[in-house]
Design a protein around this motif. Structure first.
Motif, PDB file in Angstrom:
ATOM      1  N   GLU A  48     -22.119 -72.475  11.049  1.00  0.00           N
ATOM      2  CA  GLU A  48     -21.506 -72.883   9.842  1.00  0.00           C
ATOM      3  C   GLU A  48     -19.687 -73.049  10.545  1.00  0.00           C
ATOM      4  O   GLU A  48     -18.895 -73.773  10.231  1.00  0.00           O
ATOM      5  N   LEU A  63     -19.435 -73.919  13.585  1.00  0.00           N
ATOM      6  CA  LEU A  63     -19.572 -75.543  14.460  1.00  0.00           C
ATOM      7  C   LEU A  63     -19.259 -76.208  13.546  1.00  0.00           C
ATOM      8  O   LEU A  63     -18.904 -76.992  13.603  1.00  0.00           O
ATOM      9  N   ARG A  78     -19.101 -92.180   0.491  1.00  0.00           N
ATOM     10  CA  ARG A  78     -18.661 -91.075  -0.797  1.00  0.00           C
ATOM     11  C   ARG A  78     -18.542 -89.535  -0.531  1.00  0.00           C
ATOM     12  O   ARG A  78     -17.277 -89.338  -1.105  1.00  0.00           O
ATOM     13  N   ARG A  79     -18.767 -89.430   0.315  1.00  0.00           N
ATOM     14  CA  ARG A  79     -19.267 -87.732   0.594  1.00  0.00           C
ATOM     15  C   ARG A  79     -19.909 -87.817   2.047  1.00  0.00           C
ATOM     16  O   ARG A  79     -20.297 -88.215   2.415  1.00  0.00           O
ATOM     17  N   GLY A  87     -21.064 -81.715   5.059  1.00  0.00           N
ATOM     18  CA  GLY A  87     -20.970 -81.272   4.145  1.00  0.00           C
ATOM     19  C   GLY A  87     -22.219 -80.352   2.656  1.00  0.00           C
ATOM     20  O   GLY A  87     -21.898 -79.190   2.155  1.00  0.00           O
ATOM     21  N   ASP A  88     -22.680 -81.667   2.752  1.00  0.00           N
ATOM     22  CA  ASP A  88     -23.300 -81.161   0.942  1.00  0.00           C
ATOM     23  C   ASP A  88     -25.049 -81.293   1.548  1.00  0.00           C
ATOM     24  O   ASP A  88     -25.502 -81.690   2.811  1.00  0.00           O
ATOM     25  N   ASP A  89     -26.018 -81.733   0.964  1.00  0.00           N
ATOM     26  CA  ASP A  89     -26.913 -81.545   0.774  1.00  0.00           C
ATOM     27  C   ASP A  89     -27.665 -82.831   1.861  1.00  0.00           C
ATOM     28  O   ASP A  89     -28.377 -83.095   2.830  1.00  0.00           O
ATOM     29  N   CYS A  90     -27.333 -84.427   1.650  1.00  0.00           N
ATOM     30  CA  CYS A  90     -26.949 -85.030   1.676  1.00  0.00           C
ATOM     31  C   CYS A  90     -25.637 -86.515   2.425  1.00  0.00           C
ATOM     32  O   CYS A  90     -24.613 -85.894   1.469  1.00  0.00           O
ATOM     33  N   ALA A  91     -25.540 -86.234   2.912  1.00  0.00           N
ATOM     34  CA  ALA A  91     -24.220 -87.713   2.716  1.00  0.00           C
ATOM     35  C   ALA A  91     -24.230 -88.951   1.949  1.00  0.00           C
ATOM     36  O   ALA A  91     -25.736 -89.178   1.079  1.00  0.00           O
ATOM     37  N   VAL A  92     -23.418 -89.055   1.445  1.00  0.00           N
ATOM     38  CA  VAL A  92     -23.989 -89.476   0.185  1.00  0.00           C
ATOM     39  C   VAL A  92     -23.297 -91.576   0.150  1.00  0.00           C
ATOM     40  O   VAL A  92     -21.915 -91.862   0.742  1.00  0.00           O
ATOM     41  N   GLY A 106     -22.562 -87.321   8.517  1.00  0.00           N
ATOM     42  CA  GLY A 106     -23.710 -85.971   8.346  1.00  0.00           C
ATOM     43  C   GLY A 106     -24.474 -85.415  10.117  1.00  0.00           C
ATOM     44  O   GLY A 106     -24.442 -85.783  11.058  1.00  0.00           O
ATOM     45  N   GLY A 107     -25.767 -84.753   9.493  1.00  0.00           N
ATOM     46  CA  GLY A 107     -26.313 -84.202  10.839  1.00  0.00           C
ATOM     47  C   GLY A 107     -27.420 -82.519  10.223  1.00  0.00           C
ATOM     48  O   GLY A 107     -27.404 -82.028   9.266  1.00  0.00           O
ATOM     49  N   ASP A 108     -27.738 -82.103  11.426  1.00  0.00           N
ATOM     50  CA  ASP A 108     -28.314 -81.106  11.764  1.00  0.00           C
ATOM     51  C   ASP A 108     -28.044 -79.848  12.968  1.00  0.00           C
ATOM     52  O   ASP A 108     -27.936 -80.696  14.089  1.00  0.00           O
ATOM     53  N   LEU A 122     -26.715 -94.859  -2.041  1.00  0.00           N
ATOM     54  CA  LEU A 122     -27.450 -94.207  -1.515  1.00  0.00           C
ATOM     55  C   LEU A 122     -27.389 -92.258  -0.250  1.00  0.00           C
ATOM     56  O   LEU A 122     -25.933 -92.504  -0.169  1.00  0.00           O
ATOM     57  N   VAL A 123     -28.447 -91.763  -0.354  1.00  0.00           N
ATOM     58  CA  VAL A 123     -28.140 -90.339   0.359  1.00  0.00           C
ATOM     59  C   VAL A 123     -28.857 -90.251   1.350  1.00  0.00           C
ATOM     60  O   VAL A 123     -29.549 -90.720   1.294  1.00  0.00           O
ATOM     61  N   VAL A 124     -28.193 -89.767   2.372  1.00  0.00           N
ATOM     62  CA  VAL A 124     -29.072 -89.320   3.508  1.00  0.00           C
ATOM     63  C   VAL A 124     -28.428 -88.143   3.954  1.00  0.00           C
ATOM     64  O   VAL A 124     -28.200 -87.941   4.514  1.00  0.00           O
ATOM     65  N   THR A 125     -29.927 -87.710   4.544  1.00  0.00           N
ATOM     66  CA  THR A 125     -30.490 -86.271   5.475  1.00  0.00           C
ATOM     67  C   THR A 125     -30.690 -86.645   6.338  1.00  0.00           C
ATOM     68  O   THR A 125     -32.254 -86.959   6.452  1.00  0.00           O
ATOM     69  N   THR A 126     -30.860 -85.754   7.824  1.00  0.00           N
ATOM     70  CA  THR A 126     -31.455 -85.690   8.273  1.00  0.00           C
ATOM     71  C   THR A 126     -31.468 -83.927   9.090  1.00  0.00           C
ATOM     72  O   THR A 126     -30.697 -83.327   8.944  1.00  0.00           O
ATOM     73  N   ASP A 158     -33.801 -82.142   0.538  1.00  0.00           N
ATOM     74  CA  ASP A 158     -32.220 -82.257   0.507  1.00  0.00           C
ATOM     75  C   ASP A 158     -32.076 -83.944  -0.623  1.00  0.00           C
ATOM     76  O   ASP A 158     -30.994 -83.106  -1.416  1.00  0.00           O
ATOM     77  N   MET A 216     -30.046 -83.945  -4.565  1.00  0.00           N
ATOM     78  CA  MET A 216     -29.115 -84.345  -4.741  1.00  0.00           C
ATOM     79  C   MET A 216     -29.258 -85.442  -6.330  1.00  0.00           C
ATOM     80  O   MET A 216     -28.593 -86.275  -6.052  1.00  0.00           O
ATOM     81  N   ARG A 269     -22.554 -80.074  -4.348  1.00  0.00           N
ATOM     82  CA  ARG A 269     -22.253 -78.451  -4.224  1.00  0.00           C
ATOM     83  C   ARG A 269     -20.543 -78.496  -4.746  1.00  0.00           C
ATOM     84  O   ARG A 269     -20.408 -76.921  -5.404  1.00  0.00           O
ATOM     85  N   MET A 285     -17.963 -74.945  -1.607  1.00  0.00           N
ATOM     86  CA  MET A 285     -17.776 -76.038  -2.181  1.00  0.00           C
ATOM     87  C   MET A 285     -17.315 -76.216  -3.072  1.00  0.00           C
ATOM     88  O   MET A 285     -15.825 -77.596  -3.614  1.00  0.00           O
TER      89      MET A 285
END
Lengths: 349, 349
Positions: A7, A9, A25-26, A29-34, A122-124, B43-47, B77, B81, B149, B246
């Motif tokens: 967290e 990091l 838009r986001r 920090g969230d499940d996905c970037a927006v 975003g990322g992981d 659009l929402v994006v997750t990796t 994810d 959203m 969130r 959040m």
């Protein structure tokens, strides 16, 4: 250095970012970037996986350069579509006790993202027994505008930006023991300092800190004269064949181009045709627009030099041929393949 | 089986895809995929990066289940959203002599992509000494509609879909030696066949082949009653704290919910609160809309059961408290952290 939790990091990474532009838009920090695509645009998306000791070695390059290159490899794909990068995603894994190295690598990645005006969106993060990176980038272009590999037509002229083969030559120097320090000092295989003007430095820079051709890509798309485009990450021969296959055409490479690629000392013809990681743009131009295009390109500021590679033909679709005084000869396609053993003349990707 | 080259493998992957939907102007085969966002959407994006022997073990699960799960982790994810998946990207690396396993894994990934109506739009292939996957997914929602969130407000009611803790219980069975065959036959640690009605099967299924709550996520977004949402990949305690942090609020978990989570045999309270990989949706509902929301939810077809978890409060922002007969008690947050050593009660991610 205190070891940060996952967290902490993520906070460290998020805190280093610029203000999010309108597209995001986001962000982190969230499940996905927006993301908010602008009306009338289309998006291009690329993803690349880089594995320590296979795609890169931490022993041969400064850590910040590695971060830069993780960004460059992906931004180059965005450049090849004639798009503008709008969001960058990084999934990273590494040994928990190597956080200092990770932070140094992130420094280089941030530098190229700032250079390219692309926000980290975003990322992981996870642990692994070596460094792994997977970068995903979204780029934006006017709807219907993105440059594809499949638009080349017989008669089109093939061009390439910059200096193909310099990256392969730089890699060879590094493999022979040349070293670049974190502050840019270069030493040859014997440990002797290399003067700033030495031509070898250009090879090392092109390999360690390639500049994706984003400005050139935008120019190519806006010109309306370019029919197909690809970035050269696997060597001209393999990449040009992609255009040939996807467009259903043949291609002829001028012998004069091939000769001009070898600089007589550091860069060989094999480097230019089969060397990877050049991140130049290889593209085809409608012959009826060629003169206007060249005129405008050479007047534009800040673009890399252009070289004429050859032309697109209707016969031998999907193939490459070398134009020699004795007529066209088939040109065998080499290039790196992850799933068969490398041959001696191939670059290590 | 003949070992395919990198190019042949890409063809094999591309050939298995469905027709590209309207969202994809160009899928596999170019420098980037080209996407056409619909007007009025965001659009929402997750990796996510998954590493063999860290996020998964090929010994404990059928290969197709692993492919399914690579997809499920990311699609979850998108579900969180309130979005619809529109493009899936897979970067994969593996030992060149393990192509047969890769193909079996891809079979499972294709199955969930078909289930979710999400096209495989691009990716990257390379060799490595173990299996690595990095999936990136793009989802689509009406502009301004994606669930975040950060929207929970004091007074909101917290709910969760499905059966938290079942995945952790399933993982425990696998680690104890239970095995699921490629055709779905289950054997316990002693090798004895397990009858189809056995409750343990549900735990194994939830762990090996979780169904991301895409339909529920769309319902939550469309209801207009949901103020914040997250998917439970790290355990309720850690994930609910994300909403608390959040949103700048505190949360109280009902003791009755905690008691109800333990089924008395397979699933423990620790599984429910701290177990990972449930991929349920944890969300908050505006109390003024709660009755209408519950009414509509229970009438909708095909949605998972709902449980009331607790409520959002103004005090102790960022914290979780457990509501007991003796009053609220602080609830320590556990959950997996990639960058510190695991404790015995933690799931292995």
């Amino acid at each position: 250095m205190k070891r940060l939790s996952e967290e902490e990091l993520i906070h460290w990474i998020a805190a280093g970012g610029e203000d999010a532009p309108a597209f995001l838009r986001r962000g982190i920090g969230d499940d996905c970037a927006v993301c908010r695509p602008a009306p009338g645009t289309e998006l291009v998306v690329t993803t690349d996986l880089l594995v320590e000791n296979r795609h890169f070695r931490l022993t041969t390059s400064p850590l910040a350069d590695l971060g830069w290159k993780v960004g460059a490899a992906n931004l180059s794909d965005i450049a090849a579509m004639g798009a503008r990068p709008v969001a960058f995603f990084l999934a990273a894994a590494f040994p928990p006790d190597r956080q200092a190295e990770f932070k140094a690598i992130m420094g280089g990645l941030r530098a190229i993202l700032q250079w390219a005006a692309a926000p980290l969106a975003g990322g992981d993060l996870s642990a692994a027994d070596r460094f792994l990176f997977c970068a995903t980038v979204i780029g934006e272009a006017p709807a219907g505008g993105a440059l594809l590999r499949s638009g080349a037509r017989p008669g089109d002229i093939v061009y390439i930006t910059g200096e193909p083969g310099y990256s392969a030559a730089g890699l060879r120097l590094l493999e022979a023991g040349w070293r670049v320090g974190a502050r840019g000092g270069v030493r040859d295989a014997a440990g002797a300092p290399v003067p700033p003007q030495a031509p070898a430095r250009r090879c090392l820079t092109r390999h360690l800190r390639p500049e994706p051709r984003l400005a050139a890509g935008l120019f190519l798309r806006e010109s309306g004269a370019v029919t197909a485009c690809i970035d050269t990450s696997d060597g001209i021969a393999k990449d040009l064949r992609q255009i040939a296959v996807m467009s259903g055409v043949g291609t002829e490479i001028d012998a004069v181009f091939v000769r001009a690629c070898a600089d007589g000392a550091l860069v060989t013809v094999a480097d230019a045709l089969g060397g990877g990681e050049d991140y130049e743009l290889l593209f085809t131009v409608d012959p009826s627009r060629e003169a206007t295009f060249l005129n405008a390109y050479t007047r534009a500021a800040g673009l890399p030099p252009l070289r004429r590679v050859g032309r697109i033909v209707a016969d031998h679709p999907g193939e490459l041929r070398l134009l020699t005084p004795a007529g066209p000869q088939p040109l065998p396609v080499s290039g790196f393949d992850h799933f068969r053993p490398p041959r001696s003349h191939e670059p290590r990707a």
